[in-house]
Design an enzyme around this catalytic site. Sequence first.
Site, PDB file in Angstrom:
ATOM      1  N   LYS A  84       3.451 -15.282   1.948  1.00 34.13           N
ATOM      2  CA  LYS A  84       3.599 -15.981   0.668  1.00 34.13           C
ATOM      3  C   LYS A  84       5.099 -16.231   0.523  1.00 34.13           C
ATOM      4  CE  LYS A  84       1.882 -17.616  -3.215  1.00 34.13           C
ATOM      5  NZ  LYS A  84       0.932 -18.749  -3.291  1.00 34.13           N
ATOM      6  N   TYR A  96       0.825  -1.211   0.000  1.00 35.41           N
ATOM      7  CA  TYR A  96       0.000   0.000   0.000  1.00 35.41           C
ATOM      8  C   TYR A  96       0.861   1.263   0.000  1.00 35.41           C
ATOM      9  CZ  TYR A  96      -4.698  -1.920   0.849  1.00 35.41           C
ATOM     10  OH  TYR A  96      -5.913  -2.525   0.736  1.00 35.41           O
ATOM     11  N   ASP A  98     -12.034  -9.276   4.751  1.00 36.21           N
ATOM     12  CA  ASP A  98     -13.353  -9.289   4.101  1.00 36.21           C
ATOM     13  C   ASP A  98     -13.917 -10.702   4.081  1.00 36.21           C
ATOM     14  OD1 ASP A  98     -13.326  -6.567   3.538  1.00 36.21           O
ATOM     15  OD2 ASP A  98     -14.017  -6.840   1.474  1.00 36.21           O
TER      16      ASP A  98
HETATM   17  C1  IPM Z   1     -10.289  -1.432   4.238  1.00 31.92           C
HETATM   18  C2  IPM Z   1     -10.609  -0.798   2.909  1.00 31.92           C
HETATM   19  C3  IPM Z   1      -9.501   0.166   2.564  1.00 31.92           C
HETATM   20  C4  IPM Z   1      -8.229  -0.628   2.404  1.00 31.92           C
HETATM   21  C5  IPM Z   1      -9.783   1.032   1.343  1.00 31.92           C
HETATM   22  C6  IPM Z   1     -11.088   1.780   1.442  1.00 31.92           C
HETATM   23  C7  IPM Z   1      -8.653   1.998   1.095  1.00 31.92           C
HETATM   24  O1  IPM Z   1     -10.804  -1.766   1.949  1.00 31.92           O
HETATM   25  O2  IPM Z   1     -10.135  -0.691   5.226  1.00 31.92           O
HETATM   26  O3  IPM Z   1     -10.214  -2.659   4.302  1.00 31.92           O
HETATM   27  O4  IPM Z   1      -7.960  -1.162   1.326  1.00 31.92           O
HETATM   28  O5  IPM Z   1      -7.485  -0.712   3.370  1.00 31.92           O
HETATM   29 MG    MG Z   2     -10.844  -3.762   2.744  1.00 36.24          MG
END
Ligand code: IPM
Ligand code: MG
Length: 360
Positions: free
Chosen positions: A192, A141, A252
């Site tokens: 990984k 990121y 998620d």
């Molecule tokens: C999360 C979200 C964020 C991320 C986005 C909105 C930038 O998906 O907090 O999981 O990727 O970290």
């Molecule tokens: Mg997310």
Amino acid sequence: MSKKILILAGDGIGPEIVAEAIKVLNCLRDDFGLAIDMQEALVGGAAYDAEGHPLPESTLDAAKAADAVLLGAVGGAKWEPLDISVRPEKGLLGLRAGLGLFANLRPAILYPQLADASTLKPEVVSGLDILIVRELTGGIYFGQPRGVETLESGERKGINTLTYTESEIERICRVAFDLAGKRGKRVCSVDKANVLECTELWREVAIRVGADYPDCELSHMYVDNAAMQLVRAPKQFDVMVTTNMFGDILSDCAAQLTGSIGMLPSASLNADGQGMYEPIHGSAPDIAGKGVANPLATILSVAMMLRYSLNEAGHADRIEQAVSAVLDQGLRTADIASEGTTTVGTAAMGDAVVAALREV
Ligand code: IPM
Ligand code: MG
């Protein structure tokens, strides 16, 4: 002295769900003597519209000065055409980086009252209690170089870089072990390492840190297998610790195990215990403004805030009990509704939690 809370409602359903969390905070302040001061500021698309940037300096300064930040959600189709540098998501990433919030705690807990809401068989998910510890200020990121460059041939090449220093890996692993010590005492480090040198280093450091925690068991899993195991047999996990991007994806997946992403809070902490608290779901533009969003993840984020940044575990317990009581009453927002339950809107759900708070 009063603790300072900065409220960043953000975009989409953000303002609606945050309004319900504020009701809960007001109740704790007025009826239970919680000493807090709340201030609001803009972030995300709302901030871009008002000030031309998703994270105005005044917002970052206010966040730095606060003991804790409560965030709703950012983003929406309206801002997708913008350059990536000023998209609402940049506001969120800027807050994470600017406050040094390297440790992201994402619990995935299945409330027994919601066992039917999961798409997985009840026996696979009942009693589920996983904590994902996601590294939040490093990895792909934030790694450099990044961007899109044009080659001599005229073809364009996109670049993002996965980097981790040993100290970045060590501090997030320590958070995971410290938390595991207070619960199931098992840490699974997800990497990984069979392909990526950076995560080979991750594994090596995890092992080194693990040696300092003899009462905790450390295991390792490749991320592809971890994704599969999460949906095959999720109860094998206690604490999972992983990189920024793997944690984004796996959290998620873990959220869906519980049936509704609308129930899950999160905490992002820095080395001083200062934190930002937010529901893990997004801004849900499709239901924004309709008064149907589930405010419980935001309300439960307030509980995490009280526990981790404000040293008010008693009030945190009180909120969690109130949420459980409301579920016991059969009240559900649309996302978690099932046969025999009563569907209520966002505000009614918030009011029910406040009423239950006064009872517990
Ligand atoms: C999360 C979200 C964020 C991320 C986005 C909105 C930038 O998906 O907090 O999981 O990727 O970290
Ligand atoms: Mg997310």
